[in-house]
Design a protein around this motif. Structure first.
Motif, PDB file in Angstrom:
ATOM      1  N   PRO A 188       9.653   2.788   9.165  1.00  0.00           N
ATOM      2  CA  PRO A 188      10.146   1.557   8.546  1.00  0.00           C
ATOM      3  C   PRO A 188       9.645   0.284   9.230  1.00  0.00           C
ATOM      4  CG  PRO A 188      11.899   2.660   9.752  1.00  0.00           C
ATOM      5  CD  PRO A 188      10.710   3.560   9.805  1.00  0.00           C
ATOM      6  N   THR A 189       9.191   0.374  10.456  1.00  0.00           N
ATOM      7  CA  THR A 189       8.788  -0.850  11.159  1.00  0.00           C
ATOM      8  C   THR A 189       7.320  -1.203  10.959  1.00  0.00           C
ATOM      9  OG1 THR A 189       8.339   0.406  13.168  1.00  0.00           O
ATOM     10  CG2 THR A 189      10.530  -0.561  12.957  1.00  0.00           C
ATOM     11  N   ALA A 190       6.467  -0.212  10.758  1.00  0.00           N
ATOM     12  CA  ALA A 190       5.039  -0.520  10.655  1.00  0.00           C
ATOM     13  C   ALA A 190       4.295   0.654  10.050  1.00  0.00           C
ATOM     14  CB  ALA A 190       4.457  -0.844  12.035  1.00  0.00           C
ATOM     15  N   VAL A 191       3.125   0.369   9.455  1.00  0.00           N
ATOM     16  CA  VAL A 191       2.316   1.450   8.888  1.00  0.00           C
ATOM     17  C   VAL A 191       1.134   1.748   9.806  1.00  0.00           C
ATOM     18  CG1 VAL A 191       2.942   0.765   6.534  1.00  0.00           C
ATOM     19  CG2 VAL A 191       0.794  -0.018   7.516  1.00  0.00           C
ATOM     20  N   ARG A 192       0.678   2.959   9.696  1.00  0.00           N
ATOM     21  CA  ARG A 192      -0.506   3.381  10.446  1.00  0.00           C
ATOM     22  C   ARG A 192      -1.626   3.615   9.436  1.00  0.00           C
ATOM     23  NH1 ARG A 192       1.915   8.516  12.943  1.00  0.00           N
ATOM     24  NH2 ARG A 192       0.194   8.586  14.454  1.00  0.00           N
ATOM     25  N   LEU A 193      -2.768   3.005   9.692  1.00  0.00           N
ATOM     26  CA  LEU A 193      -3.904   3.111   8.779  1.00  0.00           C
ATOM     27  C   LEU A 193      -4.949   4.085   9.304  1.00  0.00           C
ATOM     28  CD1 LEU A 193      -4.584  -0.641   7.809  1.00  0.00           C
ATOM     29  CD2 LEU A 193      -3.476   1.123   6.414  1.00  0.00           C
ATOM     30  N   GLN A 194      -5.602   4.716   8.364  1.00  0.00           N
ATOM     31  CA  GLN A 194      -6.706   5.633   8.668  1.00  0.00           C
ATOM     32  C   GLN A 194      -7.880   5.190   7.810  1.00  0.00           C
ATOM     33  OE1 GLN A 194      -5.491   9.671   7.931  1.00  0.00           O
ATOM     34  NE2 GLN A 194      -7.581  10.465   7.926  1.00  0.00           N
ATOM     35  N   LEU A 195      -9.048   5.081   8.413  1.00  0.00           N
ATOM     36  CA  LEU A 195     -10.225   4.611   7.678  1.00  0.00           C
ATOM     37  C   LEU A 195     -10.725   5.716   6.749  1.00  0.00           C
ATOM     38  CD1 LEU A 195     -12.155   2.176   7.434  1.00  0.00           C
ATOM     39  CD2 LEU A 195     -13.608   3.294   9.138  1.00  0.00           C
ATOM     40  N   CYS A 196     -10.820   5.414   5.459  1.00  0.00           N
ATOM     41  CA  CYS A 196     -11.318   6.408   4.503  1.00  0.00           C
ATOM     42  C   CYS A 196     -12.845   6.415   4.501  1.00  0.00           C
ATOM     43  CB  CYS A 196     -10.822   6.071   3.102  1.00  0.00           C
ATOM     44  SG  CYS A 196      -9.041   6.243   2.927  1.00  0.00           S
ATOM     45  N   GLU A 197     -13.400   7.616   4.397  1.00  0.00           N
ATOM     46  CA  GLU A 197     -14.863   7.718   4.269  1.00  0.00           C
ATOM     47  C   GLU A 197     -15.319   7.338   2.865  1.00  0.00           C
ATOM     48  OE1 GLU A 197     -16.632  11.378   5.544  1.00  0.00           O
ATOM     49  OE2 GLU A 197     -15.330  11.472   7.306  1.00  0.00           O
ATOM     50  N   TYR A 198     -14.478   7.641   1.905  1.00  0.00           N
ATOM     51  CA  TYR A 198     -14.821   7.285   0.524  1.00  0.00           C
ATOM     52  C   TYR A 198     -14.842   5.763   0.417  1.00  0.00           C
ATOM     53  CZ  TYR A 198     -14.748   7.023  -4.531  1.00  0.00           C
ATOM     54  OH  TYR A 198     -15.076   6.742  -5.841  1.00  0.00           O
ATOM     55  N   THR A 199     -15.907   5.220  -0.164  1.00  0.00           N
ATOM     56  CA  THR A 199     -16.015   3.759  -0.280  1.00  0.00           C
ATOM     57  C   THR A 199     -15.923   3.335  -1.747  1.00  0.00           C
ATOM     58  OG1 THR A 199     -18.422   4.006  -0.293  1.00  0.00           O
ATOM     59  CG2 THR A 199     -17.378   3.444   1.812  1.00  0.00           C
ATOM     60  N   LEU A 200     -15.383   2.146  -1.950  1.00  0.00           N
ATOM     61  CA  LEU A 200     -15.162   1.647  -3.315  1.00  0.00           C
ATOM     62  C   LEU A 200     -16.452   1.088  -3.902  1.00  0.00           C
ATOM     63  CD1 LEU A 200     -11.770  -0.210  -2.720  1.00  0.00           C
ATOM     64  CD2 LEU A 200     -12.116   1.944  -3.939  1.00  0.00           C
ATOM     65  N   PRO A 201     -16.857   1.602  -5.080  1.00  0.00           N
ATOM     66  CA  PRO A 201     -18.035   1.034  -5.743  1.00  0.00           C
ATOM     67  C   PRO A 201     -17.719  -0.376  -6.270  1.00  0.00           C
ATOM     68  CG  PRO A 201     -17.169   2.940  -6.959  1.00  0.00           C
ATOM     69  CD  PRO A 201     -16.222   2.664  -5.849  1.00  0.00           C
ATOM     70  N   HIS A 202     -18.781  -1.156  -6.436  1.00  0.00           N
ATOM     71  CA  HIS A 202     -18.604  -2.503  -6.998  1.00  0.00           C
ATOM     72  C   HIS A 202     -18.563  -2.435  -8.520  1.00  0.00           C
ATOM     73  CE1 HIS A 202     -20.476  -4.516  -3.187  1.00  0.00           C
ATOM     74  NE2 HIS A 202     -19.274  -4.020  -2.992  1.00  0.00           N
ATOM     75  N   ASN A 203     -17.692  -3.238  -9.107  1.00  0.00           N
ATOM     76  CA  ASN A 203     -17.643  -3.356 -10.560  1.00  0.00           C
ATOM     77  C   ASN A 203     -16.925  -4.651 -10.892  1.00  0.00           C
ATOM     78  OD1 ASN A 203     -17.065  -3.223 -13.318  1.00  0.00           O
ATOM     79  ND2 ASN A 203     -16.998  -0.989 -13.294  1.00  0.00           N
ATOM     80  N   GLU A 204     -17.706  -5.692 -11.101  1.00  0.00           N
ATOM     81  CA  GLU A 204     -17.071  -7.002 -11.271  1.00  0.00           C
ATOM     82  C   GLU A 204     -16.239  -7.107 -12.547  1.00  0.00           C
ATOM     83  OE1 GLU A 204     -20.951  -9.438 -13.015  1.00  0.00           O
ATOM     84  OE2 GLU A 204     -20.403  -9.625 -10.910  1.00  0.00           O
ATOM     85  N   ARG A 205     -16.533  -6.273 -13.537  1.00  0.00           N
ATOM     86  CA  ARG A 205     -15.733  -6.322 -14.770  1.00  0.00           C
ATOM     87  C   ARG A 205     -14.338  -5.729 -14.562  1.00  0.00           C
ATOM     88  NH1 ARG A 205     -18.631  -6.305 -19.760  1.00  0.00           N
ATOM     89  NH2 ARG A 205     -16.642  -5.886 -20.772  1.00  0.00           N
ATOM     90  N   LEU A 206     -14.219  -4.778 -13.655  1.00  0.00           N
ATOM     91  CA  LEU A 206     -12.925  -4.099 -13.469  1.00  0.00           C
ATOM     92  C   LEU A 206     -12.208  -4.523 -12.183  1.00  0.00           C
ATOM     93  CD1 LEU A 206     -13.855  -0.487 -14.673  1.00  0.00           C
ATOM     94  CD2 LEU A 206     -12.601  -2.255 -15.926  1.00  0.00           C
ATOM     95  N   ALA A 207     -12.903  -5.265 -11.320  1.00  0.00           N
ATOM     96  CA  ALA A 207     -12.307  -5.656 -10.033  1.00  0.00           C
ATOM     97  C   ALA A 207     -11.052  -6.497 -10.266  1.00  0.00           C
ATOM     98  CB  ALA A 207     -13.323  -6.438  -9.219  1.00  0.00           C
ATOM     99  N   GLY A 208     -10.047  -6.245  -9.434  1.00  0.00           N
ATOM    100  CA  GLY A 208      -8.841  -7.061  -9.463  1.00  0.00           C
ATOM    101  C   GLY A 208      -7.751  -6.535 -10.365  1.00  0.00           C
ATOM    102  N   ILE A 209      -8.125  -5.978 -11.530  1.00  0.00           N
ATOM    103  CA  ILE A 209      -7.086  -5.548 -12.477  1.00  0.00           C
ATOM    104  C   ILE A 209      -6.586  -4.138 -12.140  1.00  0.00           C
ATOM    105  CG2 ILE A 209      -8.039  -7.059 -14.265  1.00  0.00           C
ATOM    106  CD1 ILE A 209      -9.039  -4.612 -15.734  1.00  0.00           C
TER     107      ILE A 209
END
Lengths: 302, 302
Positions: free
Chosen positions: A140-161
């Motif tokens: 409840p106090t904090a999250v622990r992050l792990q770096l994913c190997e999978y990377t997000l492709p670029h897509n300016e038409r779909l980004a953000g939504i």
């Protein structure tokens, strides 16, 4: 089909019986009718042609509804879905009266049922509303992050939504160890977001959050912080590309979303540690923002 | 809910009644049960966490089933979906007995019903089988292509497989004029595929089809042509990147998929024309391949 009992006309009975029906998230309202199922020919299922919003529900209200509604409108326009605002408002009102008062609501807006094939025939959209209890938190106090190997492709038409094509997140989530949230980079190696939240870092002078015009989901809590809460504190927030090195070297990091509010980040597994057992947010800049958020929206108190 | 009548146990009645139930594509078999609906909590709907195969059905058989099954297996492994082959075979047999003998079958394999959230809990997959009549064709002799402005992003993890994240195709289809199929380029400007078929071009000496290791769907008809039919004719086929200029300068072009077989391309709107009213395939190399296909699989005769 277990929704058999739901398919009779409940009429005015619905307010009386729905808490029992809806509490486990199996059922919801589909176009205003209590249902647990959606048509096999819905374009949301067949192509991911739709959007969703996951919203905090508090005392029978959706505190960030205006932000959710605006993002939904932008997404619907991007995907060619005709959003009928009066219908949506009526279905939402119905759900708020039927669902428990606290937890979360998932809204699914799909392009509706249509003939097979990618071409959209402009049929009516489909509106699904489901209730879920708040998800449990590993820490409840904090999250622990792990770096994913999978990377997000670029897509300016779909980004953000917040569309329904979420295999990026599914593949990234499959890498995660128990108790960790994922940190996602894009194909250029820049930090984009966590698995289901946005990230903010403090460089000692100002807050920075990644620009999301090529990938990522523009969260409504991110928007509230950037446009309202952080400026109101007299602090600066900059939206720009964030290299992984800058992220690792940040003085503080937090993640945020509209369900959990703000959660400080304890560590990026094997690479950085921002919070130890002894310094729990003592003197952290993030504490001021959390206080500001809780002042404006008390439901986000830890 | 219109599937109400289907949800009683049909037992051995199913063979007798199903042609009426299934011919409009509204209903199908979901995990072996006649249904028109899928759970709201299915991961296929919520995240596009699933795959599909659209298969030609001829005389109660699926002529290219072994290719479809292999692509499905590869896709399921990529998406972490446990494909239960005996279950799939049983459901398919059931559908073949219940559906009309000719047309097409759409198979949807999803990651099944699970708790909310991107993390997959390894629940049972969900198997959906639907019957559809063959789609109408704008021009039975050849297709007309239109170049889409929307370009396909690269994603080597998802390239080739027929997953349910199809907003790329939905956005591209939204650009098309009536009567045209879409030609899709990738973000580098190379030719990838048509909207729901693969492309082959003849450069005067050999056949060329785009490499699909960064985007696109590796069609089963494409595989049949590359591995079997074209080599059997003593002709060469090369899989490599295809620049738009090479495509435009090709001597012949055809598209192919497992439902329609091979269709010569008449033109790329405003840029190239391969077939006129007067030369209809006279002396075209493609004719030999079409003959070879029809010889092996008579259902693909025009």
């Amino acid at each position: 089909m277990s929704s058999l009992a739901l398919s009779f006309d409940l009429g005015n009975l619905s307010c009386m019986v729905t808490p029992l029906l809806f509490i486990d998230g199996k059922s919801g309202f589909v176009d205003g009718k209590p249902e647990a199922y959606l048509s096999l020919n819905d374009r949301g299922l067949n192509y991911g042609h739709g959007l969703f919003e996951t919203m905090r529900l508090s005392a029978g209200q959706l505190p960030l509804w205006s932000y959710h509604r605006q993002r939904l409108s932008v997404g619907a326009a991007s995907l060619g879905i005709a959003l009928d605002r009066p219908r949506l408002d009526a279905y939402l009102q119905q759900a708020l009266e039927a669902f428990p008062a606290d937890g979360m609501i998932k809204l699914l807006l799909t392009a509706g049922v249509g003939p097979r094939g990618y071409r959209h025939q402009s049929q009516s959209a489909c509106y699904v509303l489901q209730y879920f209890p708040l998800p449990p938190v590993a820490d409840p106090t904090a999250v622990r992050l792990q770096l994913c190997e999978y990377t997000l492709p670029h897509n300016e038409r779909l980004a953000g939504i917040k569309h329904l094509n979420r295999l990026d997140q599914v593949l990234a989530a499959a890498e995660l160890d128990e108790g960790f949230d994922g940190l996602l980079l894009d194909v250029d190696g820049n930090v984009v977001e966590a698995l289901s939240s946005n990230v903010f870092l403090f460089d000692g002078q100002r807050w920075i959050t990644p620009v999301l015009d090529l990938c990522g989901v523009a969260g409504v809590m991110r928007r509230l912080l950037c446009e309202d809460l952080i400026p109101r504190l007299g602090q600066q927030v900059v939206i720009k590309p964030v290299a992984l090195a800058s992220f690792i070297n940040a003085r503080e990091v937090f993640v945020c979303n509209s369900v959990r509010g703000i959660q400080p980040v304890r560590e990026l597994q094997g690479r950085a540690r921002w919070l130890t057992e002894s310094n729990e947010l003592q003197g952290f800049e993030a504490e001021k923002i959390i206080d500001q958020l809780v002042h404006a929206y008390p439901c986000f108190a830890a």
